[in-house]
Scaffold this motif. Structure first.
Motif, mmCIF file in Angstrom:
data_model
loop_
_atom_site.group_PDB
_atom_site.id
_atom_site.type_symbol
_atom_site.label_atom_id
_atom_site.label_comp_id
_atom_site.label_asym_id
_atom_site.label_seq_id
_atom_site.Cartn_x
_atom_site.Cartn_y
_atom_site.Cartn_z
ATOM 1 N N ASP A 1 -0.616 -5.500 -10.255
ATOM 2 C CA ASP A 1 0.294 -5.928 -9.174
ATOM 3 C C ASP A 1 1.432 -4.931 -8.985
ATOM 4 O OD1 ASP A 1 -0.937 -8.229 -8.303
ATOM 5 O OD2 ASP A 1 0.174 -9.539 -9.655
ATOM 6 N N ALA A 2 1.985 -4.480 -10.094
ATOM 7 C CA ALA A 2 3.162 -3.624 -10.029
ATOM 8 C C ALA A 2 2.849 -2.201 -9.574
ATOM 9 C CB ALA A 2 3.845 -3.577 -11.395
ATOM 10 N N HIS A 3 1.651 -1.701 -9.881
ATOM 11 C CA HIS A 3 1.408 -0.275 -9.678
ATOM 12 C C HIS A 3 0.224 0.083 -8.775
ATOM 13 C CE1 HIS A 3 4.408 0.594 -12.696
ATOM 14 N NE2 HIS A 3 3.838 -0.303 -13.467
ATOM 15 N N VAL A 4 -0.665 -0.861 -8.504
ATOM 16 C CA VAL A 4 -1.893 -0.475 -7.797
ATOM 17 C C VAL A 4 -2.175 -1.340 -6.575
ATOM 18 C CG1 VAL A 4 -4.393 -0.169 -8.018
ATOM 19 C CG2 VAL A 4 -2.916 0.418 -9.939
ATOM 20 N N ILE A 5 -2.293 -2.619 -6.764
ATOM 21 C CA ILE A 5 -2.815 -3.518 -5.728
ATOM 22 C C ILE A 5 -2.012 -3.475 -4.434
ATOM 23 C CG2 ILE A 5 -3.114 -5.957 -5.156
ATOM 24 C CD1 ILE A 5 -4.207 -6.346 -7.961
ATOM 25 N N PHE B 1 -5.141 0.975 -1.136
ATOM 26 C CA PHE B 1 -6.028 0.363 -2.126
ATOM 27 C C PHE B 1 -6.925 -0.669 -1.455
ATOM 28 C CE2 PHE B 1 -7.272 -2.342 -5.674
ATOM 29 C CZ PHE B 1 -7.730 -1.373 -6.544
ATOM 30 N N PRO B 2 -8.255 -0.603 -1.696
ATOM 31 C CA PRO B 2 -9.193 -1.494 -1.000
ATOM 32 C C PRO B 2 -9.104 -2.943 -1.472
ATOM 33 C CG PRO B 2 -10.370 -0.115 -2.574
ATOM 34 C CD PRO B 2 -8.942 0.340 -2.569
ATOM 35 N N LYS B 3 -8.962 -3.839 -0.509
ATOM 36 C CA LYS B 3 -8.919 -5.272 -0.810
ATOM 37 C C LYS B 3 -9.496 -6.054 0.361
ATOM 38 C CE LYS B 3 -3.964 -4.740 -0.567
ATOM 39 N NZ LYS B 3 -3.880 -3.450 -1.028
#
Length: 106
Positions: free
Chosen positions: A60-64, A69-71
């Motif tokens: 949560d803090a660094h990537v998402i 970023f694919p979601k």
């Protein structure tokens, strides 16, 4: 396909090189098998554990929350397409060289 010839190398060294290359190929095959064993759409917990090896909070803090970023949102749930995530990682591996270090409070 990758081909190589070890004809001019002494037998002892040829066997050692062959063994090293065999180990590398085996490791790559095992890694790909593990990737393909994951579901196509991953939850945050699956992705944290099996792909990034970090906590969901770290994701949560660094990537998402990165825009690139694919979601995929399915109702209220956010899922992550395995293959797109792996491709994103491959494309962004060298990003760390561009991030300044915070060592020693600098």
């Amino acid at each position: 396909m990758f081909e190589f010839s070890l004809k001019t190398i002494p037998d002892s060294l040829r066997k050692e090189i062959h063994d090293i290359l065999s180990d590398v190929v085996e490791a790559v095959i095992e890694e790909r098998k593990q990737e393909n064993d994951l579901p196509f759409m991953l939850s945050k917990a699956q992705m944290a554990k099996h792909i990034f090896n970090v906590s969901p909070q770290t994701l949560d803090a660094h990537v998402i929350n990165r825009k690139d970023f694919p979601k995929f949102k399915a109702g209220e749930r956010i899922l992550f397409p395995r293959d797109m995530v792996l491709e994103w990682i491959r494309k962004n591996l060298d990003v760390m060289a561009d991030i300044p270090s915070n060592q020693g409070g600098k």
